[in-house]
Enzyme design. Structure first.
Site, short mmCIF file in Angstrom:
data_model
loop_
_atom_site.label_atom_id
_atom_site.label_comp_id
_atom_site.label_asym_id
_atom_site.label_seq_id
_atom_site.Cartn_x
_atom_site.Cartn_y
_atom_site.Cartn_z
N CYS A 128 4.23 9.49 -0.03
CA CYS A 128 2.90 9.74 0.06
C CYS A 128 2.72 10.90 -1.08
O CYS A 128 3.54 11.72 -1.15
CB CYS A 128 2.80 10.41 1.59
SG CYS A 128 0.95 10.91 1.52
N ASN B 256 9.43 4.43 2.92
CA ASN B 256 9.40 3.90 4.14
C ASN B 256 10.69 3.20 4.65
O ASN B 256 11.31 2.86 3.80
CB ASN B 256 8.28 2.87 4.47
CG ASN B 256 7.07 3.37 4.35
OD1 ASN B 256 6.52 3.51 3.22
ND2 ASN B 256 5.98 3.75 5.17
N HIS C 15 9.42 7.06 7.89
CA HIS C 15 9.96 7.15 6.46
C HIS C 15 11.55 7.67 6.61
O HIS C 15 12.02 8.27 7.50
CB HIS C 15 9.40 8.18 5.69
CG HIS C 15 7.88 7.75 5.23
ND1 HIS C 15 7.61 7.29 3.89
CD2 HIS C 15 6.79 7.45 6.03
CE1 HIS C 15 6.22 7.04 3.84
NE2 HIS C 15 5.70 6.93 5.11
N HIS D 246 5.69 4.60 12.70
CA HIS D 246 5.83 4.60 11.03
C HIS D 246 6.80 5.63 10.59
O HIS D 246 6.72 6.78 10.28
CB HIS D 246 4.33 4.68 10.63
CG HIS D 246 4.21 4.93 9.10
ND1 HIS D 246 3.54 3.67 8.53
CD2 HIS D 246 4.43 5.65 8.11
CE1 HIS D 246 3.38 4.20 7.21
NE2 HIS D 246 4.08 5.09 6.91
N ARG E 175 0.88 -1.17 0.11
CA ARG E 175 -0.12 0.32 -0.06
C ARG E 175 0.91 1.41 0.11
O ARG E 175 1.01 2.09 -0.88
CB ARG E 175 -1.11 -0.12 1.21
CG ARG E 175 -2.05 1.08 1.05
CD ARG E 175 -1.92 2.41 1.47
NE ARG E 175 -1.17 2.68 2.77
CZ ARG E 175 -0.56 3.48 3.28
NH1 ARG E 175 -0.46 4.60 2.51
NH2 ARG E 175 0.13 3.64 4.44
N ASP E 176 1.35 1.54 1.31
CA ASP E 176 2.32 2.98 1.22
C ASP E 176 3.18 2.72 0.10
O ASP E 176 3.83 3.67 -0.46
CB ASP E 176 2.89 2.64 2.44
CG ASP E 176 3.24 4.44 3.11
OD1 ASP E 176 2.94 5.36 1.95
OD2 ASP E 176 3.50 4.56 4.15
#
Ligand code: HMG
Ligand code: MG
Length: 323
Positions: A264, A273, A233, A231, A14-15
Protein backbone atom coordinates in the site's frame (compact mmCIF):
# COMPACT_ATOMS: atom_id res chain seq x y z
CA UNK A 1 -20.42 -29.28 -0.04
CA UNK A 2 -21.18 -25.56 0.05
CA UNK A 3 -19.30 -25.23 3.33
CA UNK A 4 -16.18 -26.33 1.45
CA UNK A 5 -16.57 -23.61 -1.11
CA UNK A 6 -14.32 -20.55 -0.72
CA UNK A 7 -14.37 -17.38 -2.75
CA UNK A 8 -10.99 -15.97 -3.72
CA UNK A 9 -10.97 -12.25 -4.52
CA UNK A 10 -8.03 -11.55 -6.81
CA UNK A 11 -6.66 -8.09 -5.99
CA UNK A 12 -3.46 -8.22 -8.07
CA UNK A 13 -4.44 -5.76 -10.81
CA UNK A 14 -5.27 -3.13 -8.15
CA UNK A 15 -3.58 -3.79 -4.81
CA UNK A 16 -0.80 -5.62 -6.62
CA UNK A 17 0.04 -2.87 -9.08
CA UNK A 18 -0.94 0.38 -7.32
CA UNK A 19 2.44 0.74 -5.62
CA UNK A 20 4.64 0.16 -8.68
CA UNK A 21 6.69 3.25 -9.38
CA UNK A 22 7.11 2.72 -13.13
CA UNK A 23 3.99 3.27 -15.22
CA UNK A 24 2.68 -0.12 -16.33
CA UNK A 25 1.32 -0.13 -19.88
CA UNK A 26 -2.47 -0.30 -20.15
CA UNK A 27 -2.13 -3.34 -22.42
CA UNK A 28 -0.21 -5.23 -19.71
CA UNK A 29 -2.87 -4.43 -17.10
CA UNK A 30 -5.62 -5.57 -19.46
CA UNK A 31 -3.75 -8.75 -20.35
CA UNK A 32 -3.31 -9.46 -16.64
CA UNK A 33 -7.02 -9.02 -15.95
CA UNK A 34 -8.08 -11.10 -18.95
CA UNK A 35 -5.72 -13.94 -18.15
CA UNK A 36 -6.92 -13.98 -14.54
CA UNK A 37 -10.54 -14.05 -15.72
CA UNK A 38 -9.85 -17.29 -17.60
CA UNK A 39 -8.65 -19.16 -14.49
CA UNK A 40 -12.02 -19.58 -12.77
CA UNK A 41 -11.68 -16.59 -10.44
CA UNK A 42 -15.09 -15.03 -9.79
CA UNK A 43 -13.97 -11.62 -8.51
CA UNK A 44 -11.10 -9.51 -9.80
CA UNK A 45 -10.24 -6.09 -8.42
CA UNK A 46 -9.43 -4.25 -11.61
CA UNK A 47 -8.78 -0.62 -10.74
CA UNK A 48 -9.27 2.35 -8.52
CA UNK A 49 -11.09 5.64 -9.08
CA UNK A 50 -8.89 7.57 -6.66
CA UNK A 51 -7.11 10.91 -7.06
CA UNK A 52 -4.34 10.35 -9.66
CA UNK A 53 -1.95 12.59 -7.78
CA UNK A 54 -2.32 10.28 -4.78
CA UNK A 55 -1.95 7.00 -6.68
CA UNK A 56 -0.64 7.71 -10.21
CA UNK A 57 -0.45 4.04 -11.21
CA UNK A 58 -4.26 3.75 -11.05
CA UNK A 59 -4.85 6.79 -13.28
CA UNK A 60 -6.00 4.70 -16.25
CA UNK A 61 -8.69 2.79 -14.38
CA UNK A 62 -11.39 4.35 -16.60
CA UNK A 63 -9.76 2.82 -19.66
CA UNK A 64 -9.63 -0.52 -17.90
CA UNK A 65 -13.30 -0.37 -17.01
CA UNK A 66 -14.16 0.71 -20.54
CA UNK A 67 -12.25 -2.23 -21.97
CA UNK A 68 -13.97 -4.69 -19.64
CA UNK A 69 -17.37 -3.32 -20.67
CA UNK A 70 -16.72 -3.10 -24.39
CA UNK A 71 -14.55 -6.17 -25.01
CA UNK A 72 -15.45 -8.61 -22.25
CA UNK A 73 -13.29 -11.71 -22.18
CA UNK A 74 -14.87 -15.13 -22.31
CA UNK A 75 -14.52 -16.62 -18.84
CA UNK A 76 -15.38 -20.12 -17.58
CA UNK A 77 -17.57 -18.62 -14.81
CA UNK A 78 -19.23 -15.20 -14.47
CA UNK A 79 -16.68 -12.64 -13.26
CA UNK A 80 -17.31 -9.54 -11.16
CA UNK A 81 -14.81 -6.70 -11.56
CA UNK A 82 -14.31 -4.52 -8.52
CA UNK A 83 -13.26 -0.85 -8.57
CA UNK A 84 -12.26 1.25 -5.57
CA UNK A 85 -13.94 4.63 -5.03
CA UNK A 86 -12.86 6.79 -2.06
CA UNK A 87 -15.52 9.47 -2.52
CA UNK A 88 -18.48 10.48 -4.65
CA UNK A 89 -16.16 12.04 -7.22
CA UNK A 90 -14.58 8.64 -7.84
CA UNK A 91 -17.96 6.97 -7.98
CA UNK A 92 -19.27 9.59 -10.40
CA UNK A 93 -16.33 8.95 -12.73
CA UNK A 94 -17.17 5.25 -12.67
CA UNK A 95 -20.90 5.88 -13.01
CA UNK A 96 -20.37 8.12 -16.05
CA UNK A 97 -18.62 5.25 -17.83
CA UNK A 98 -21.35 2.83 -16.89
CA UNK A 99 -23.99 5.21 -18.22
CA UNK A 100 -22.09 5.43 -21.52
CA UNK A 101 -22.23 1.65 -21.78
CA UNK A 102 -25.81 0.68 -20.98
CA UNK A 103 -26.63 -3.01 -21.08
CA UNK A 104 -22.99 -4.06 -21.11
CA UNK A 105 -22.65 -5.11 -17.49
CA UNK A 106 -24.28 -7.12 -14.78
CA UNK A 107 -25.30 -5.59 -11.45
CA UNK A 108 -26.62 -6.83 -8.16
CA UNK A 109 -30.08 -5.52 -9.04
CA UNK A 110 -30.01 -6.87 -12.59
CA UNK A 111 -27.70 -9.89 -12.64
CA UNK A 112 -26.82 -11.31 -16.05
CA UNK A 113 -24.32 -14.17 -16.15
CA UNK A 114 -23.42 -13.36 -19.75
CA UNK A 115 -22.10 -9.90 -18.88
CA UNK A 116 -19.19 -8.71 -16.73
CA UNK A 117 -20.30 -7.84 -13.20
CA UNK A 118 -19.30 -4.49 -11.75
CA UNK A 119 -18.80 -3.84 -8.04
CA UNK A 120 -17.64 -0.81 -6.06
CA UNK A 121 -15.24 -0.92 -3.10
CA UNK A 122 -14.82 1.74 -0.41
CA UNK A 123 -11.97 1.66 2.09
CA UNK A 124 -11.95 2.85 5.69
CA UNK A 125 -9.15 2.51 8.22
CA UNK A 126 -9.15 1.19 11.78
CA UNK A 127 -6.82 3.92 13.08
CA UNK A 128 -6.99 7.71 12.84
CA UNK A 129 -3.39 8.05 11.64
CA UNK A 130 -3.86 5.60 8.79
CA UNK A 131 -7.14 7.25 7.82
CA UNK A 132 -5.37 10.61 7.58
CA UNK A 133 -2.50 9.21 5.53
CA UNK A 134 -4.66 7.17 3.15
CA UNK A 135 -7.78 9.32 2.84
CA UNK A 136 -6.75 12.72 4.19
CA UNK A 137 -9.63 12.76 6.67
CA UNK A 138 -10.62 11.29 10.02
CA UNK A 139 -12.53 8.01 10.36
CA UNK A 140 -15.87 9.66 11.08
CA UNK A 141 -15.65 11.87 7.99
CA UNK A 142 -14.62 8.90 5.86
CA UNK A 143 -17.63 6.89 7.03
CA UNK A 144 -19.93 9.79 6.16
CA UNK A 145 -18.39 9.96 2.69
CA UNK A 146 -18.69 6.21 2.25
CA UNK A 147 -22.34 6.32 3.25
CA UNK A 148 -22.92 8.59 0.25
CA UNK A 149 -20.78 6.45 -2.05
CA UNK A 150 -22.57 3.28 -0.95
CA UNK A 151 -26.01 4.83 -1.35
CA UNK A 152 -25.20 6.13 -4.83
CA UNK A 153 -23.73 2.75 -5.79
CA UNK A 154 -26.85 0.99 -4.58
CA UNK A 155 -28.98 3.41 -6.58
CA UNK A 156 -27.05 2.19 -9.64
CA UNK A 157 -27.76 -1.40 -8.62
CA UNK A 158 -24.12 -2.08 -7.79
CA UNK A 159 -22.83 -4.42 -5.11
CA UNK A 160 -20.47 -2.75 -2.62
CA UNK A 161 -17.50 -4.20 -0.78
CA UNK A 162 -16.03 -2.17 2.09
CA UNK A 163 -12.51 -2.54 3.34
CA UNK A 164 -11.30 -1.76 6.81
CA UNK A 165 -7.50 -1.36 6.68
CA UNK A 166 -4.84 -1.87 9.35
CA UNK A 167 -7.12 -4.12 11.42
CA UNK A 168 -4.25 -6.12 12.92
CA UNK A 169 -1.49 -3.55 13.02
CA UNK A 170 -0.84 -0.03 11.83
CA UNK A 171 2.39 1.39 10.39
CA UNK A 172 1.93 4.44 12.65
CA UNK A 173 0.19 3.05 15.75
CA UNK A 174 1.78 -0.42 15.85
CA UNK A 175 -0.19 -3.30 17.36
CA UNK A 176 -2.39 -0.82 19.15
CA UNK A 177 -5.50 -1.40 17.04
CA UNK A 178 -8.72 -1.90 18.95
CA UNK A 179 -10.78 -4.82 17.57
CA UNK A 180 -13.92 -3.20 18.98
CA UNK A 181 -13.20 -0.15 16.86
CA UNK A 182 -12.89 -2.44 13.81
CA UNK A 183 -16.27 -4.00 14.62
CA UNK A 184 -17.80 -0.56 15.11
CA UNK A 185 -16.54 0.65 11.72
CA UNK A 186 -17.64 -2.57 10.01
CA UNK A 187 -21.10 -2.23 11.56
CA UNK A 188 -21.36 1.36 10.32
CA UNK A 189 -20.39 0.28 6.78
CA UNK A 190 -22.89 -2.61 6.81
CA UNK A 191 -25.62 -0.28 8.07
CA UNK A 192 -24.75 2.09 5.22
CA UNK A 193 -25.51 -0.79 2.85
CA UNK A 194 -22.15 -2.47 2.19
CA UNK A 195 -22.57 -6.10 1.16
CA UNK A 196 -19.20 -7.38 2.34
CA UNK A 197 -16.52 -6.20 4.74
CA UNK A 198 -12.92 -7.01 3.85
CA UNK A 199 -10.71 -6.87 6.92
CA UNK A 200 -7.28 -5.72 5.78
CA UNK A 201 -4.10 -6.76 7.54
CA UNK A 202 -2.34 -4.04 5.58
CA UNK A 203 0.99 -4.37 7.39
CA UNK A 204 1.01 -8.17 7.70
CA UNK A 205 1.41 -7.73 11.46
CA UNK A 206 -1.49 -10.07 12.18
CA UNK A 207 -0.79 -13.22 14.18
CA UNK A 208 -2.93 -16.31 14.71
CA UNK A 209 -4.16 -15.40 18.22
CA UNK A 210 -4.87 -11.79 17.27
CA UNK A 211 -6.71 -12.84 14.11
CA UNK A 212 -8.80 -15.16 16.23
CA UNK A 213 -9.50 -12.44 18.81
CA UNK A 214 -10.53 -10.00 16.08
CA UNK A 215 -12.96 -12.46 14.53
CA UNK A 216 -14.46 -13.33 17.91
CA UNK A 217 -14.97 -9.62 18.48
CA UNK A 218 -16.70 -9.30 15.09
CA UNK A 219 -19.03 -12.21 15.94
CA UNK A 220 -19.77 -10.73 19.35
CA UNK A 221 -20.76 -7.50 17.62
CA UNK A 222 -23.30 -9.47 15.59
CA UNK A 223 -21.42 -9.38 12.28
CA UNK A 224 -22.03 -12.55 10.27
CA UNK A 225 -19.15 -14.60 8.92
CA UNK A 226 -20.71 -14.59 5.46
CA UNK A 227 -20.36 -10.79 5.38
CA UNK A 228 -16.63 -10.91 6.12
CA UNK A 229 -13.63 -11.35 3.83
CA UNK A 230 -10.05 -11.52 5.07
CA UNK A 231 -7.32 -9.58 3.28
CA UNK A 232 -3.88 -10.70 4.40
CA UNK A 233 -0.55 -9.27 3.43
CA UNK A 234 2.36 -11.69 3.84
CA UNK A 235 5.00 -9.27 5.14
CA UNK A 236 5.81 -11.49 8.12
CA UNK A 237 4.90 -14.77 6.41
CA UNK A 238 1.80 -15.23 8.62
CA UNK A 239 -0.88 -14.89 5.95
CA UNK A 240 -1.73 -18.59 5.56
CA UNK A 241 -1.59 -19.22 9.30
CA UNK A 242 -4.07 -16.39 9.75
CA UNK A 243 -6.10 -17.78 6.86
CA UNK A 244 -6.31 -21.15 8.64
CA UNK A 245 -7.54 -19.42 11.80
CA UNK A 246 -10.13 -17.51 9.78
CA UNK A 247 -11.35 -20.66 8.01
CA UNK A 248 -11.71 -22.36 11.37
CA UNK A 249 -13.79 -19.41 12.53
CA UNK A 250 -16.06 -19.89 9.49
CA UNK A 251 -14.83 -17.22 7.06
CA UNK A 252 -15.10 -18.29 3.40
CA UNK A 253 -13.93 -15.22 1.43
CA UNK A 254 -10.22 -14.45 1.05
CA UNK A 255 -8.34 -11.79 -0.89
CA UNK A 256 -5.05 -12.61 -2.59
CA UNK A 257 -2.79 -11.33 -5.31
CA UNK A 258 -1.18 -13.27 -8.14
CA UNK A 259 2.59 -13.54 -7.77
CA UNK A 260 2.26 -12.03 -4.28
CA UNK A 261 2.26 -8.58 -5.88
CA UNK A 262 1.40 -5.56 -3.84
CA UNK A 263 1.79 -3.15 -1.02
CA UNK A 264 0.00 0.00 0.00
CA UNK A 265 1.49 3.36 -0.98
CA UNK A 266 0.47 4.79 2.41
CA UNK A 267 1.82 1.86 4.42
CA UNK A 268 5.62 2.16 4.44
CA UNK A 269 7.38 -1.20 4.19
CA UNK A 270 4.22 -3.19 3.48
CA UNK A 271 4.97 -5.99 1.06
CA UNK A 272 2.66 -7.97 -1.12
CA UNK A 273 -0.64 -9.61 -0.49
CA UNK A 274 -0.63 -13.32 0.12
CA UNK A 275 -0.05 -14.92 -3.28
CA UNK A 276 -3.10 -16.35 -5.04
CA UNK A 277 -1.05 -19.42 -6.00
CA UNK A 278 -0.28 -20.08 -2.31
CA UNK A 279 -3.90 -19.42 -1.31
CA UNK A 280 -5.35 -21.77 -3.93
CA UNK A 281 -2.83 -24.51 -3.15
CA UNK A 282 -3.46 -24.17 0.58
CA UNK A 283 -7.23 -24.42 0.08
CA UNK A 284 -6.78 -27.52 -2.09
CA UNK A 285 -4.67 -29.24 0.59
CA UNK A 286 -7.57 -28.69 3.00
CA UNK A 287 -10.14 -30.09 0.57
CA UNK A 288 -11.71 -26.67 0.05
CA UNK A 289 -13.02 -25.74 -3.38
CA UNK A 290 -11.83 -22.52 -5.00
CA UNK A 291 -12.75 -23.26 -8.62
CA UNK A 292 -9.43 -21.67 -9.58
CA UNK A 293 -6.92 -23.33 -11.92
CA UNK A 294 -3.67 -23.38 -9.93
CA UNK A 295 -1.39 -24.03 -12.92
CA UNK A 296 -3.05 -21.20 -14.81
CA UNK A 297 -2.55 -18.75 -11.96
CA UNK A 298 1.06 -19.90 -11.50
CA UNK A 299 1.78 -19.15 -15.17
CA UNK A 300 0.28 -15.68 -14.78
CA UNK A 301 2.32 -15.02 -11.64
CA UNK A 302 5.55 -15.94 -13.42
CA UNK A 303 4.61 -13.82 -16.43
CA UNK A 304 3.50 -10.65 -14.59
CA UNK A 305 6.43 -10.60 -12.16
CA UNK A 306 8.77 -10.91 -15.12
CA UNK A 307 6.94 -8.08 -16.92
CA UNK A 308 7.44 -5.91 -13.83
CA UNK A 309 11.06 -6.97 -13.43
CA UNK A 310 10.36 -8.38 -9.97
CA UNK A 311 11.02 -11.67 -8.26
CA UNK A 312 8.11 -14.09 -8.25
CA UNK A 313 6.99 -13.88 -4.61
CA UNK A 314 4.87 -17.01 -4.74
CA UNK A 315 6.64 -20.05 -3.30
CA UNK A 316 3.85 -22.29 -4.61
CA UNK A 317 3.98 -20.63 -8.04
CA UNK A 318 7.68 -21.36 -8.30
CA UNK A 319 7.29 -24.93 -7.05
CA UNK A 320 4.43 -25.70 -9.44
CA UNK A 321 6.43 -24.37 -12.37
CA UNK A 322 9.62 -26.12 -11.25
CA UNK A 323 11.33 -22.73 -11.32
P1 HMG B 1 -7.84 15.15 -0.97
O1 HMG B 1 -6.56 15.72 -1.48
O2 HMG B 1 -8.26 15.46 0.43
O3 HMG B 1 -9.04 15.38 -1.97
O4 HMG B 1 -7.70 13.56 -1.08
P2 HMG B 1 -9.78 16.68 -2.40
O5 HMG B 1 -11.23 16.36 -2.38
O6 HMG B 1 -9.28 17.85 -1.63
O7 HMG B 1 -9.30 16.83 -3.93
C1 HMG B 1 -7.96 17.06 -4.29
C2 HMG B 1 -7.82 16.85 -5.78
O8 HMG B 1 -8.03 15.49 -6.12
C3 HMG B 1 -8.81 17.64 -6.61
O9 HMG B 1 -8.20 17.92 -7.86
C4 HMG B 1 -9.90 16.64 -6.83
O10 HMG B 1 -10.67 16.90 -7.97
C5 HMG B 1 -9.12 15.37 -7.01
P3 HMG B 1 -7.55 19.37 -8.17
O11 HMG B 1 -8.68 20.32 -7.98
O12 HMG B 1 -6.44 19.53 -7.17
O13 HMG B 1 -7.07 19.21 -9.56
N1 HMG B 1 -9.89 14.19 -6.66
C6 HMG B 1 -10.07 13.13 -7.45
N2 HMG B 1 -9.69 12.86 -8.70
C7 HMG B 1 -10.05 11.67 -9.22
N3 HMG B 1 -10.77 10.75 -8.55
C8 HMG B 1 -11.17 10.99 -7.29
C9 HMG B 1 -10.83 12.22 -6.70
N4 HMG B 1 -11.08 12.76 -5.49
C10 HMG B 1 -10.50 13.96 -5.47
N5 HMG B 1 -11.88 10.05 -6.64
C11 HMG B 1 -8.72 11.44 -1.55
C12 HMG B 1 -8.76 12.70 -0.69
C13 HMG B 1 -9.66 10.45 -0.91
C14 HMG B 1 -9.18 11.79 -2.95
C15 HMG B 1 -7.28 10.90 -1.59
O14 HMG B 1 -6.82 10.76 -0.29
C16 HMG B 1 -7.15 9.58 -2.29
O15 HMG B 1 -7.34 9.45 -3.50
N6 HMG B 1 -6.82 8.52 -1.53
C17 HMG B 1 -6.71 7.18 -2.09
C18 HMG B 1 -5.51 6.51 -1.52
C19 HMG B 1 -5.44 5.10 -2.05
O16 HMG B 1 -5.89 4.81 -3.14
N7 HMG B 1 -4.86 4.19 -1.27
C20 HMG B 1 -4.71 2.83 -1.67
C21 HMG B 1 -5.98 2.05 -1.62
S1 HMG B 1 -6.38 1.47 0.01
C22 HMG B 1 -5.42 0.05 0.19
O17 HMG B 1 -4.58 -0.24 -0.61
C23 HMG B 1 -5.74 -0.88 1.34
C24 HMG B 1 -6.48 -2.14 0.89
O18 HMG B 1 -5.72 -2.90 -0.04
C25 HMG B 1 -6.80 -3.01 2.11
C26 HMG B 1 -5.60 -3.23 3.00
O19 HMG B 1 -4.59 -3.85 2.59
O20 HMG B 1 -5.69 -2.73 4.13
C27 HMG B 1 -7.80 -1.78 0.22
MG1 MG C 1 -4.13 -4.35 0.58
Amino acid sequence: SSDNRVKIVEVGPRDGLQNEKKAIPLATKIELIERLARTGLTTIEAGSFVAPKWVPQMANSSEIMEHILQQPVEAPVPVTYSFLAPNTKGLQNAAALLKQNPGRFSTQLEPDVKKPGIEVAVFAAATESFSQKNLNCDIKTSLERFRAVIQESKALGLRVRAYVSVVLGCPFEGFDVDPHKVAEIATDLLESGADEISLGDTTGMGTAPRTSALLRCMSAAGIRNEDIAMHFHDTYGQALVNTAVSLEHGIRIFDSSVGGLGGCPYSPGATGNVATENMVYFMETLGMETGVDLDGVADIGAWITQELGKANDSSVGKAVLGA
